[in-house]
Each structure stands twice: as C-alpha cells, then as structure tokens.
Design a protein around this motif. Sequence first.
Motif, PDB file in Angstrom:
ATOM      1  N   LYS A  85     -21.223 -21.614  11.273  1.00  0.00           N
ATOM      2  CA  LYS A  85     -20.972 -22.616  12.311  1.00  0.00           C
ATOM      3  C   LYS A  85     -22.025 -22.535  13.413  1.00  0.00           C
ATOM      4  O   LYS A  85     -22.502 -23.565  13.909  1.00  0.00           O
ATOM      5  N   SER A  92     -28.222 -28.599  14.583  1.00  0.00           N
ATOM      6  CA  SER A  92     -27.902 -29.905  15.155  1.00  0.00           C
ATOM      7  C   SER A  92     -28.588 -30.110  16.503  1.00  0.00           C
ATOM      8  O   SER A  92     -29.057 -31.211  16.804  1.00  0.00           O
ATOM      9  N   SER A 178     -18.631 -41.608  22.648  1.00  0.00           N
ATOM     10  CA  SER A 178     -18.361 -40.492  21.735  1.00  0.00           C
ATOM     11  C   SER A 178     -16.926 -40.490  21.220  1.00  0.00           C
ATOM     12  O   SER A 178     -16.607 -39.727  20.311  1.00  0.00           O
ATOM     13  N   GLU A 180     -13.809 -41.564  19.109  1.00  0.00           N
ATOM     14  CA  GLU A 180     -13.631 -42.217  17.813  1.00  0.00           C
ATOM     15  C   GLU A 180     -12.871 -43.536  17.941  1.00  0.00           C
ATOM     16  O   GLU A 180     -13.205 -44.526  17.294  1.00  0.00           O
ATOM     17  N   ASP A 195     -14.222 -39.553  12.139  1.00  0.00           N
ATOM     18  CA  ASP A 195     -15.076 -38.407  12.407  1.00  0.00           C
ATOM     19  C   ASP A 195     -14.946 -37.430  11.240  1.00  0.00           C
ATOM     20  O   ASP A 195     -13.866 -36.898  10.969  1.00  0.00           O
ATOM     21  N   GLU A 197     -16.976 -34.509  10.607  1.00  0.00           N
ATOM     22  CA  GLU A 197     -17.175 -33.085  10.934  1.00  0.00           C
ATOM     23  C   GLU A 197     -17.576 -32.936  12.392  1.00  0.00           C
ATOM     24  O   GLU A 197     -18.436 -33.668  12.887  1.00  0.00           O
ATOM     25  N   GLU A 198     -16.972 -31.974  13.067  1.00  0.00           N
ATOM     26  CA  GLU A 198     -17.366 -31.623  14.433  1.00  0.00           C
ATOM     27  C   GLU A 198     -18.237 -30.379  14.368  1.00  0.00           C
ATOM     28  O   GLU A 198     -17.764 -29.278  14.091  1.00  0.00           O
ATOM     29  N   ILE A 199     -19.521 -30.558  14.598  1.00  0.00           N
ATOM     30  CA  ILE A 199     -20.468 -29.451  14.491  1.00  0.00           C
ATOM     31  C   ILE A 199     -20.433 -28.575  15.722  1.00  0.00           C
ATOM     32  O   ILE A 199     -20.470 -27.342  15.639  1.00  0.00           O
ATOM     33  N   SER A 200     -20.345 -29.196  16.879  1.00  0.00           N
ATOM     34  CA  SER A 200     -20.284 -28.485  18.165  1.00  0.00           C
ATOM     35  C   SER A 200     -19.553 -29.395  19.145  1.00  0.00           C
ATOM     36  O   SER A 200     -19.232 -30.540  18.807  1.00  0.00           O
ATOM     37  N   LYS A 204     -21.429 -34.274  16.215  1.00  0.00           N
ATOM     38  CA  LYS A 204     -20.494 -34.522  15.122  1.00  0.00           C
ATOM     39  C   LYS A 204     -21.126 -35.456  14.096  1.00  0.00           C
ATOM     40  O   LYS A 204     -22.156 -36.103  14.361  1.00  0.00           O
ATOM     41  N   CYS A 206     -20.153 -38.754  11.712  1.00  0.00           N
ATOM     42  CA  CYS A 206     -19.176 -39.843  11.655  1.00  0.00           C
ATOM     43  C   CYS A 206     -19.398 -40.698  10.408  1.00  0.00           C
ATOM     44  O   CYS A 206     -20.528 -40.839   9.935  1.00  0.00           O
ATOM     45  N   HIS A 226     -24.886 -37.236  18.696  1.00  0.00           N
ATOM     46  CA  HIS A 226     -25.064 -36.155  19.668  1.00  0.00           C
ATOM     47  C   HIS A 226     -24.957 -36.757  21.061  1.00  0.00           C
ATOM     48  O   HIS A 226     -25.543 -37.804  21.344  1.00  0.00           O
TER      49      HIS A 226
END
Length: 227
Positions: A85, A92, A178, A180, A195, A197-200, A204, A206, A226
């Motif tokens: 992660k 990212s 940002s 959704e 959404d 995946e939430e990377i940070s 994310k 989308c 971002h």
Amino acid sequence: SQLKKEGFYYGITAQTLSKASKVDRSKRKPKLSDSMYEALEELRIMRIQMEAMRKEMQTLKRKMIADGDFEEDSEEAKAQARLNKKRRARESEKLAGEIEEWAMKILEEGEEEGWKEISCNKMMRKSLNPTERTRAYLKWMKDSRGDKADATDDTDYPCIKCVSTIDAPLEDVCTYLSQESASPDYNDVVDKHKDVEEISPNAKVCWSQSPQILFLKPRDFVTFCHH
C-alpha cells in the motif's frame, strides 16, 4: 488302436501337445527386486514433480500477495500488504506529479503551439455557457505521455482543454469534484460510476460508464484521480 498308437486325440498330434507343455523361460515373472526398483524410481520422479509444483505455488502465492490479490491472516502477509500500500501510494504521488506538470505545460500553450478555440452553436451556448466563462480549445497531437507512450504509435489524437471560472474556493472545488456522488452533477454523459480503489487519502481509481447515444454503444472509462 491305430489312433491310440499314433497319439491322435481329437485330431491333435502328440507333437503338438508336447510343444504346448513346454514352458517359455523368456516370459518368466519379474523378480521382486525388479518390481521394487521400478516402484522406487516412480516414487523418486513423483517427489521431484511435487517439489517443483510446491515451488511454483509458493512463487504464485508471493506474486498474489505482492499484487494485493491474496488475503492471509499471517503477520507476514499483513506486513507485506502494508508495504504494498505504501509503495502504491508513492507511485501514485509520482504519477500525479508527472500529470500535473504535463497539464500545466498544456494549459500554458496557445495558438502558436497549434491550439484552436472551438465553440458550441448559439442555441447550445445559451443553455450550457450563458456567461461565456468557459472556453474550449482543440489540438491534434501525438501521444504526449513521454516514456509511457507507445513509441510505435504515430497517430494524431484530438486533445481538448477547457478553461473556466468557478465562484468558489479551490479547496471546496477539489473536495466537491472528488466526491463519488457528485459525478453526475457536472458530467451529463455519466450513466454509472464507482470508486474502484482508494490508493491514498488524496488518490483513487474510478470507473464510469456512458449511456448509449444513438448508434454509439455504452463505453467504460477507468480514471486515475488525484486531489
């Protein structure tokens, strides 16, 4: 009596019976030692194959854990997931920096670099851009993603950039964009969205889908966001 003397029994001669009674020594049963040797050899081959399969499964498991596709309750797996992660977050942030640098360069370019202003017809302009605070520009250009571009692709693609003014603080605008649930408010051609995946906290991935428009079938879009 003559038949008995010559040894005829139901038409079979004595010589034929004598040959059938002989034992073929070449077709004797294998010794126990030979059977044990063959069994041990088969076991050795099976052991080698099972060891190779075990190593292959371990390699596949490590790859799945590294990609985040494998869940395990062990501490090693959890630690690996945390490292993955953090690695994804760093990648990212690096990607976001490259995109922002590319976008700023594009926004600063003008007619000298080949950008041409485009506008809607008067009827659409009154409903979509009544204050004329939004301006759009078009330029045909090759893939400009640098080392991420396909070096063999020499096709020119249409690139559109829009410049507009929003009466709100920048932080509020970024927060709104940002969310959704806000996607259909500013994008009329979004039929479905999610959404993925939430990377940070500020990055994310989308997914969205456009509806069918006349003969154009619905299309899927995957976007890195971002903020």
